[in-house]
Design an enzyme around this catalytic site. Structure first.
Site, mmCIF file in Angstrom:
data_model
loop_
_atom_site.group_PDB
_atom_site.id
_atom_site.type_symbol
_atom_site.label_atom_id
_atom_site.label_comp_id
_atom_site.label_asym_id
_atom_site.label_seq_id
_atom_site.Cartn_x
_atom_site.Cartn_y
_atom_site.Cartn_z
ATOM 1 N N LYS A 115 0.839 -1.214 0.000
ATOM 2 C CA LYS A 115 0.000 0.000 0.000
ATOM 3 C C LYS A 115 0.864 1.251 0.000
ATOM 4 C CE LYS A 115 -4.471 -1.474 1.677
ATOM 5 N NZ LYS A 115 -5.549 -1.306 2.650
ATOM 6 N N LYS A 197 -3.574 -10.831 -6.593
ATOM 7 C CA LYS A 197 -4.828 -11.024 -5.851
ATOM 8 C C LYS A 197 -5.942 -10.150 -6.446
ATOM 9 C CE LYS A 197 -5.759 -8.728 -2.057
ATOM 10 N NZ LYS A 197 -5.986 -8.152 -0.722
ATOM 11 N N LYS A 200 -10.298 -5.029 -4.298
ATOM 12 C CA LYS A 200 -11.341 -4.038 -4.564
ATOM 13 C C LYS A 200 -10.742 -2.703 -4.996
ATOM 14 C CE LYS A 200 -12.816 -4.006 0.428
ATOM 15 N NZ LYS A 200 -11.745 -4.248 1.232
HETATM 16 P P1 TYM Z 1 -10.341 -6.471 3.549
HETATM 17 O O1 TYM Z 1 -11.419 -5.484 3.751
HETATM 18 O O2 TYM Z 1 -9.250 -6.125 2.583
HETATM 19 O O3 TYM Z 1 -10.939 -7.857 3.094
HETATM 20 C C1 TYM Z 1 -11.999 -8.477 3.804
HETATM 21 C C2 TYM Z 1 -11.803 -9.977 3.806
HETATM 22 O O4 TYM Z 1 -11.751 -10.475 2.465
HETATM 23 C C3 TYM Z 1 -10.583 -11.282 2.290
HETATM 24 N N1 TYM Z 1 -10.123 -11.113 0.901
HETATM 25 C C4 TYM Z 1 -9.912 -12.119 0.046
HETATM 26 N N2 TYM Z 1 -10.043 -13.460 0.184
HETATM 27 C C5 TYM Z 1 -9.763 -14.225 -0.896
HETATM 28 N N3 TYM Z 1 -9.360 -13.732 -2.094
HETATM 29 C C6 TYM Z 1 -9.221 -12.398 -2.287
HETATM 30 N N4 TYM Z 1 -8.836 -11.906 -3.464
HETATM 31 C C7 TYM Z 1 -9.499 -11.530 -1.174
HETATM 32 N N5 TYM Z 1 -9.471 -10.183 -1.010
HETATM 33 C C8 TYM Z 1 -9.841 -9.949 0.273
HETATM 34 C C9 TYM Z 1 -9.580 -10.718 3.281
HETATM 35 O O5 TYM Z 1 -8.578 -11.678 3.584
HETATM 36 C C10 TYM Z 1 -10.465 -10.401 4.463
HETATM 37 O O6 TYM Z 1 -10.678 -11.567 5.249
HETATM 38 N N6 TYM Z 1 -7.430 -5.851 7.561
HETATM 39 C C11 TYM Z 1 -8.638 -6.461 7.076
HETATM 40 C C12 TYM Z 1 -9.878 -6.026 7.814
HETATM 41 C C13 TYM Z 1 -9.790 -6.187 9.296
HETATM 42 C C14 TYM Z 1 -9.893 -7.415 10.002
HETATM 43 C C15 TYM Z 1 -9.768 -7.068 11.370
HETATM 44 C C16 TYM Z 1 -10.055 -8.743 9.606
HETATM 45 C C17 TYM Z 1 -9.628 -5.200 10.196
HETATM 46 N N7 TYM Z 1 -9.608 -5.711 11.468
HETATM 47 C C18 TYM Z 1 -9.793 -8.026 12.371
HETATM 48 C C19 TYM Z 1 -10.099 -9.702 10.613
HETATM 49 C C20 TYM Z 1 -9.960 -9.352 11.974
HETATM 50 C C21 TYM Z 1 -8.800 -6.114 5.610
HETATM 51 O O7 TYM Z 1 -8.224 -5.187 5.116
HETATM 52 O O8 TYM Z 1 -9.700 -6.891 4.947
#
Ligand code: TYM
Length: 333
Positions: A115, A197, A200
Site C-alpha cells: 500500500k 490477488k 477491490k
Molecule cells: P479487507 O477489507 O481487505 O478484506 C476483507 C476480507 O476479504 C478477504 N479477501 C480475500 N479473500 C480471498 N481472495 C481475495 N482476493 C481476497 N481479497 C480480500 C480478506 O482476507 C479479508 O478476510 N485488515 C482487514 C480487515 C480487518 C480485520 C480485522 C479482519 C480489520 N480488522 C480483524 C479480521 C480481523 C482487511 O483489510 O480486509
C-alpha cells in the site's frame, strides 16, 4: 469465552465495492461460525481511512457493507454486527498495543509495503500502525478464531505475537487467536492478471467481479478473463488463469478439481468461462436481491448498527478496563 461459547471475530473495510474475493475468502464463511461461536463482525471504517476516502462514499459503503453482511446470511439476532468507529474502545486499545508493537515487525508487513508503494504520496502513520488497530479489534473480544483470506494471515500472526508479548508481561490478559483460512477460496486472483490477488482497489474493472455486478456483467467479465494458450481445462502449474477460474467454479459448486476436469473434457475455454460466469451469477442473485431490500430500509440498518455497537461495547469495555488496570492507569469509579 462468553458463557460456554468460544468467540469469533472478523472485519471488512468499507473502502470499495466488495468483490467475489471478499465473498469467497471471508464473508460467505462467516455464517458458518454463528451456531458454534459467539460472533462479532465489524465494518472497519477506521481502517479504511489509512488511504484517502471520499466522505460520502465511505458513509454509503458503511451502510452497504452492513447490508451485505446480512444479505450473506448473518442474522443480527445471532451475530453482533456493528461499525468500528461506534465502539471507541478499538482506537483506545490500539494506542496501547502500538506501545507493544515493534517498528521492525510493522516494517515487515507485506500489506504496508504494497500500500505504501501504491499510495507513495500518503505513507501516513496510520497505514504503518494499521496491524496494531487490527490486533485491538481481535483482542478486545478475547477472540478464539478469526476467519480471513490468506492475505490477512500475516496480520493475525502479528496479533498473536502482540498478545503473547503482552501476556508475558501481564499474564492472562488476552486470548491468543487462531486465523481460520478456507481451503478453497482463500486467495481469488485478478481476472486480468491471475498472478495478482483480486483486490477491490484494482483500477481495472475487468480484473474484478463485484458481489453486486449484474448477471450480464459477471458473464462478460469471466468471458474476458486471461487464460493461457492451451485449450484443456486442467489444474496445473503455469495455468494461473485457469487454476483461478477452476477455484472459483469449485467454490460455487462444491466440485473437486478432478470433477471439473472431467466435466469440461473436450470443451474449450469459451464453454468453461461461460459456466463459471453462470454459477457465479446464480449464486449471487439471491444475495443481491436480499441486499437491495435491506439497503432500502436505512432506519433499520441504523437500528442494527446501534444495537450491535452497544453489545460490542459492553464486551470491549471489559477487556479495555482489564488492560488499563494491569498497565497501572488510575481507574475512577
Ligand atoms: P479487507 O477489507 O481487505 O478484506 C476483507 C476480507 O476479504 C478477504 N479477501 C480475500 N479473500 C480471498 N481472495 C481475495 N482476493 C481476497 N481479497 C480480500 C480478506 O482476507 C479479508 O478476510 N485488515 C482487514 C480487515 C480487518 C480485520 C480485522 C479482519 C480489520 N480488522 C480483524 C479480521 C480481523 C482487511 O483489510 O480486509
Amino acid at each position: 469465552m462468553i458463557g460456554e461459547q468460544k468467540i469469533c471475530f472478523s472485519g471488512v473495510q468499507p473502502s470499495g465495492n466488495l468483490t467475489i474475493g471478499n465473498y469467497l475468502g471471508a464473508i460467505r464463511n462467516f455464517a458458518t461460525f454463528s451456531e458454534a461461536y459467539k460472533c462479532f463482525y465489524c465494518v472497519v471504517d477506521e481502517h479504511a481511512i489509512t488511504v484517502r476516502q471520499n466522505p460520502a462514499d465511505l458513509r454509503r459503503r458503511t451502510y452497504e457493507t452492513l447490508a451485505l453482511y446480512m444479505a450473506c446470511g448473518l442474522d443480527p439476532e445471532k451475530n453482533t454486527l456493528y461499525v468500528q468507529s461506534h465502539v471507541p474502545a478499538h482506537a483506545e486499545l490500539a494506542w496501547i498495543l502500538n506501545c507493544y508493537t515493534m517498528f521492525g515487525e510493522l516494517s515487515r508487513m507485506t500489506q504496508f509495503k504494497d500500500k505504501s508503494a501504491r499510495h507513495a504520496d500518503n505513507v501516513n502513520a496510520g497505514l504503518f500502525t494499521y496491524p496494531a488497530l487490527m490486533a485491538a479489534d481481535i483482542l478486545l473480544y478475547q477472540t478464539d478464531v478469526v476467519p480471513v483470506g490468506i492475505d490477512q494471515k500475516q496480520h493475525v500472526e502479528l496479533c498473536r505475537n502482540i498478545a503473547e508479548r503482552f501476556n508475558q508481561i501481564f499474564p492472562d490478559t488476552f486470548t491468543v487467536p487462531e486465523p481460520i483460512i478456507p481451503q478453497s477460496g482463500k486467495k481469488i486472483m485478478s481476472l486480468a492478471d491471475p498472478t495478482k490477488k483480486m483486490s477491490k482497489s484494482d483500477e481495472n474493472p475487468n480484473a474484478i467481479v463485484y458481489i453486486l455486478d449484474d448477471r450480464d456483467t459477471i458473464i462478460r467479465k469471466f468471458r474476458r478473463a486471461v487464460t493461457d494458450s492451451e485449450t484443456v481445462v486442467r489444474f496445473a502449474d503455469g495455468k494461473d488463469g485457469i487454476n483461478n477460474l477452476m477455484t472459483i467454479y469449485a467454490c460455487f459448486t462444491g466440485k473437486t478439481m478432478e470433477e471439473i476436469e472431467r466435466e469440461f473434457a473436450g470443451h474449450g475455454y469459451g464453454d468453461f468461462k461461460l459456466a463459471v460466469g453462470e454459477v457465479c451469477a446464480d449464486a449471487l442473485a439471491p444475495v443481491q436481491a436480499r441486499y437491495r431490500e435491506l439497503l432500502a430500509d436505512k432506519a433499520d440498518l441504523e437500528a442494527q448498527m446501534k444495537r450491535g455497537a452497544e453489545e460490542a461495547a459492553y464486551y470491549a469495555r471489559k477487556t479495555l478496563s482489564k488492560v488499563q488496570r494491569k498497565l497501572g492507569f488510575v481507574q475512577l469509579r
